[in-house]
Enzyme design. Structure first.
Site, PDB file in Angstrom:
ATOM      1  N   GLY A  33       0.816  -1.210   0.000  1.00  0.00           N
ATOM      2  CA  GLY A  33       0.000   0.000   0.000  1.00  0.00           C
ATOM      3  C   GLY A  33       0.841   1.247   0.000  1.00  0.00           C
ATOM      4  N   ASN A  34       0.190   2.374   0.202  1.00  0.00           N
ATOM      5  CA  ASN A  34       0.906   3.646   0.299  1.00  0.00           C
ATOM      6  C   ASN A  34       0.216   4.497   1.351  1.00  0.00           C
ATOM      7  OD1 ASN A  34      -1.083   5.535  -1.060  1.00  0.00           O
ATOM      8  ND2 ASN A  34      -0.802   4.011  -2.683  1.00  0.00           N
ATOM      9  N   ARG A  35       0.725   5.682   1.583  1.00  0.00           N
ATOM     10  CA  ARG A  35       0.278   6.470   2.727  1.00  0.00           C
ATOM     11  C   ARG A  35      -0.913   7.358   2.446  1.00  0.00           C
ATOM     12  NH1 ARG A  35       4.951   7.642   6.609  1.00  0.00           N
ATOM     13  NH2 ARG A  35       3.604   9.419   7.048  1.00  0.00           N
ATOM     14  N   SER A  36      -1.499   7.279   1.266  1.00  0.00           N
ATOM     15  CA  SER A  36      -2.655   8.137   0.984  1.00  0.00           C
ATOM     16  C   SER A  36      -3.828   7.767   1.889  1.00  0.00           C
ATOM     17  CB  SER A  36      -3.078   7.967  -0.475  1.00  0.00           C
ATOM     18  OG  SER A  36      -4.303   8.622  -0.691  1.00  0.00           O
ATOM     19  N   ALA A  99      -3.989   7.766  -4.967  1.00  0.00           N
ATOM     20  CA  ALA A  99      -2.616   7.295  -5.136  1.00  0.00           C
ATOM     21  C   ALA A  99      -2.703   5.831  -5.564  1.00  0.00           C
ATOM     22  CB  ALA A  99      -1.840   7.438  -3.840  1.00  0.00           C
TER      23      ALA A  99
END
Ligand code: CTP
Ligand code: CA
Length: 224
Positions: A33-36, A99
């Site tokens: 995943g990512n931090r969005s 994102a």
């Protein structure tokens, strides 16, 4: 009054907004995943709705409220892609605030991977959803992309505006803790082929209205 008119200035628009970070499964319990957080996309949805637009929100963050929007919950980039492309023909504008993971694991393990196994992840590229949106849109459908950068924000934003064939890019700086990913504030630039507007550090809701001012101006100059 002027204030009331402004509050309905997007009543002709049907806007598809993507929000949040996609999650690409590794096994039934893990993901890349990512931090969005989805806050920017949800702020855009709320602001657009308040200005009279119809809004469809394709989001990985459906736990955030968005009263009055049509919500389409998704998780992976592939799900987001089909949710966006199947609705593209019915909207007048698209804002891609999500994102989207650039890569996903090539294989999804059917069962939880044990730590006793040696784990090497093989990744494959996800499709660029924005690229398909630009290629498949009807004439007149406005497309706004985001560029999340940790350096050279303006230069990278200009490059993505040129290369992606979008009507505008929101270039934002995600390197500092007070703005961008997961923060309540954001800052950056709204870039079109005609002008470059500084978006000063503000709440995501205030920044959403600045972005929608840009969308309104692009809509006023639609040739179709
Ligand atoms: N985007 C997309 N599909 C992807 C990746 C990105 O639709 N698979 C969209 C994002 O929603 C955003 C825009 O493309 O609106 C730019 O995303 P960004 O990650 O900044 O650009 P990339 O082209 O992926 O370049 P890079 O990550 O290498 O900087
Ligand atoms: Ca990317």
């Amino acid at each position: 009054t002027a204030a009331l008119e402004k509050s309905r200035d997007l009543s002709e628009e049907h806007i598809l907004i993507t929000a949040g970070g996609t999650r690409e499964p590794i096994d039934p319990v893990r993901f890349l995943g990512n931090r969005s957080s989805g806050k920017m996309g949800h702020a855009l949805a709320e602001a657009a709705l308040a200005r009279g637009a119809r809004v469809v929100l394709v989001t990985t963050a459906s736990h955030l409220s968005a009263p009055g929007c049509e919500i389409v919950p998704v998780s992976t980039a592939a799900e987001m892609q089909s949710a966006v492309l199947t609705r593209l023909r019915s909207v007048t504008a698209v804002i891609m605030a999500a994102a989207v993971a650039d890569f996903r694991p090539a294989h999804r393990a059917a069962h939880k991977i044990s730590k006793s196994e040696v784990l090497t992840l093989e990744l494959v590229r996800n499709d660029d959803i924005l690229h398909h949106v630009v290629a498949q849109r009807s004439p007149g459908t406005l497309v706004i992309g985001f560029a999340a950068q940790t350096r050279d924000v303006l230069e990278e934003g200009r490059r993505k505006l040129r290369e992606k064939g979008v009507d505008a890019i929101v270039a934002n700086d995600v390197s500092a803790a007070d703005r961008g990913f997961d923060a309540d504030q954001n800052a950056g630039y709204f870039l079109t082929r005609q002008q470059e507007t500084l978006l000063a550090l503000s709440s995501k809701r205030v920044m959403a209205d600045r972005i929608l001012d840009g969308l309104r101006d692009l809509a006023a100059n639609r040739t179709i």
